[in-house]
Write a protein that holds these residues in place. Sequence first.
Motif, short mmCIF file in Angstrom:
data_model
loop_
_atom_site.label_atom_id
_atom_site.label_comp_id
_atom_site.label_asym_id
_atom_site.label_seq_id
_atom_site.Cartn_x
_atom_site.Cartn_y
_atom_site.Cartn_z
N ILE A 231 0.71 -1.23 -0.10
CA ILE A 231 -0.01 -0.18 0.03
C ILE A 231 0.92 1.39 0.06
O ILE A 231 0.51 2.15 -0.58
CB ILE A 231 -1.04 0.04 1.29
N TYR A 232 2.07 1.25 0.78
CA TYR A 232 2.96 2.38 0.83
C TYR A 232 3.34 2.69 -0.46
O TYR A 232 3.40 3.71 -0.96
CB TYR A 232 4.04 2.24 1.84
N TRP A 233 3.73 1.69 -1.28
CA TRP A 233 4.63 1.98 -2.42
C TRP A 233 3.35 2.19 -3.48
O TRP A 233 3.72 2.78 -4.59
CB TRP A 233 5.23 0.52 -2.88
N GLN A 234 2.02 1.72 -3.21
CA GLN A 234 1.08 2.15 -4.20
C GLN A 234 0.90 3.70 -4.06
O GLN A 234 0.71 4.47 -4.98
CB GLN A 234 -0.09 1.61 -3.95
N GLY A 235 0.88 4.19 -2.81
CA GLY A 235 1.06 5.70 -2.79
C GLY A 235 2.01 6.46 -3.34
O GLY A 235 1.96 7.34 -4.01
N VAL A 236 3.42 5.78 -3.04
CA VAL A 236 4.63 6.42 -4.09
C VAL A 236 4.24 6.41 -5.60
O VAL A 236 4.45 7.43 -6.20
CB VAL A 236 5.78 5.57 -3.62
N SER A 237 3.77 5.46 -6.04
CA SER A 237 3.75 5.10 -7.40
C SER A 237 2.45 6.29 -7.99
O SER A 237 2.74 6.74 -9.02
CB SER A 237 3.31 3.87 -7.76
N SER A 238 1.58 6.31 -7.19
CA SER A 238 0.65 7.43 -7.49
C SER A 238 0.93 8.73 -7.62
O SER A 238 0.71 9.43 -8.56
CB SER A 238 -0.80 7.18 -6.46
N THR A 281 -0.67 4.90 5.74
CA THR A 281 0.48 4.27 5.02
C THR A 281 0.38 4.57 3.63
O THR A 281 1.09 5.26 3.05
CB THR A 281 0.34 2.72 5.07
N TYR A 282 -0.80 4.65 2.88
CA TYR A 282 -1.11 5.14 1.58
C TYR A 282 -0.70 6.65 1.52
O TYR A 282 0.23 7.25 0.61
CB TYR A 282 -2.52 4.98 0.97
N ILE A 287 3.15 11.12 0.10
CA ILE A 287 4.27 12.42 0.30
C ILE A 287 5.58 11.82 0.10
O ILE A 287 6.24 12.73 -0.55
CB ILE A 287 4.25 12.62 1.87
N ARG A 288 6.03 10.55 0.22
CA ARG A 288 7.18 10.17 -0.36
C ARG A 288 7.48 10.51 -1.61
O ARG A 288 8.59 10.63 -2.15
CB ARG A 288 7.53 8.74 0.24
N GLY A 289 6.55 10.17 -2.54
CA GLY A 289 6.65 10.09 -3.89
C GLY A 289 6.74 11.55 -4.37
O GLY A 289 7.38 11.61 -5.32
N VAL A 290 6.05 12.30 -3.74
CA VAL A 290 6.13 13.81 -3.98
C VAL A 290 7.54 14.30 -4.09
O VAL A 290 8.41 14.83 -4.78
CB VAL A 290 5.24 14.58 -3.64
#
Length: 295
Positions: A231-238, A281-282, A287-290
């Motif tokens: 889920i975390y990496w899905q957020g990064v990817s998004s 988590t998402y 935030i990490r992805g940005v």
Amino acid sequence: MKATVAICTHNRAADLNEALQSLLHQSFDQSYEVIVVDNRSTDQTKQVVLDFQGMIDIPILYLYEERLGLSVARNRAIREAKGEYVLFLDDDAVASEDWIRGIVALFDRDPRIGCVGGKIVPAWEGSAPPWLLPENRTLYTILDYADEIVEMRKPAIPFGANVAFRKSLFASIAPFREDLGRVGSNLLSSEEAELIDRIRAKHAVYYTPHASVLHKIPRSRISRKWLLRRIYWQGVSSAVSSKKKAGIFLKSLVKLPVYALLTIVFLYDKRKSFRNISKITYNNGQIRGVLRMYQ
């Protein structure tokens, strides 16, 4: 040549062997080839392919891709493919006997179709976890979109374990973004969604339940810990794939304290509590992805 079956693999020789074995029993009676892109494996992947070449009377191409990354490997397969249609099968998936025939038949009936996805049935090592929420099933690459052939409307998309493309569309559309997709052990994704979104501008995307695959889910992934990481990496990817990064960043900052409070409020209810932890988590991933775009 009518079709190219492409399997991209990294250190899964045993699974790859089962994926290739499933191609021995295909009902498809037209010309096709198989391409295996070995994405820097250090196991017996090459030998598995060489052994398989003696079992089947179709062209089998082994390609070694030094640059690590699923999108890199997929794009290599697209460049090398000679088939009218490129059918991707995950290295840990097993194709049904009508898999190739079902996908090709759907493409052939309408030239507007640029992408076809098929049903993906989970093969749990053990049993399905009773705690898995309905909205999280897709994170395990499970797809049962419809009981009949239908057009997939946005935002629905096929999944990479069982997806195919009309090769000619890549003459005018760029293939997978190589800054998205898994690289090594990270779980970065969204490369499929981003590509399919661009394909939809000019082509139709269809789903068929008549070209299914069985997708293995190992015991190591059947845990809340793994799911939260996914889920975390899905957020990064998004966030990485989005053009509205500032908006994503601000919305995530606002949502985090809300979900944190709800987690406390619903501590007595494990399902609701996990749902809110998932959202935290998402948003942390977003935030990490940005932020990673400015590092």
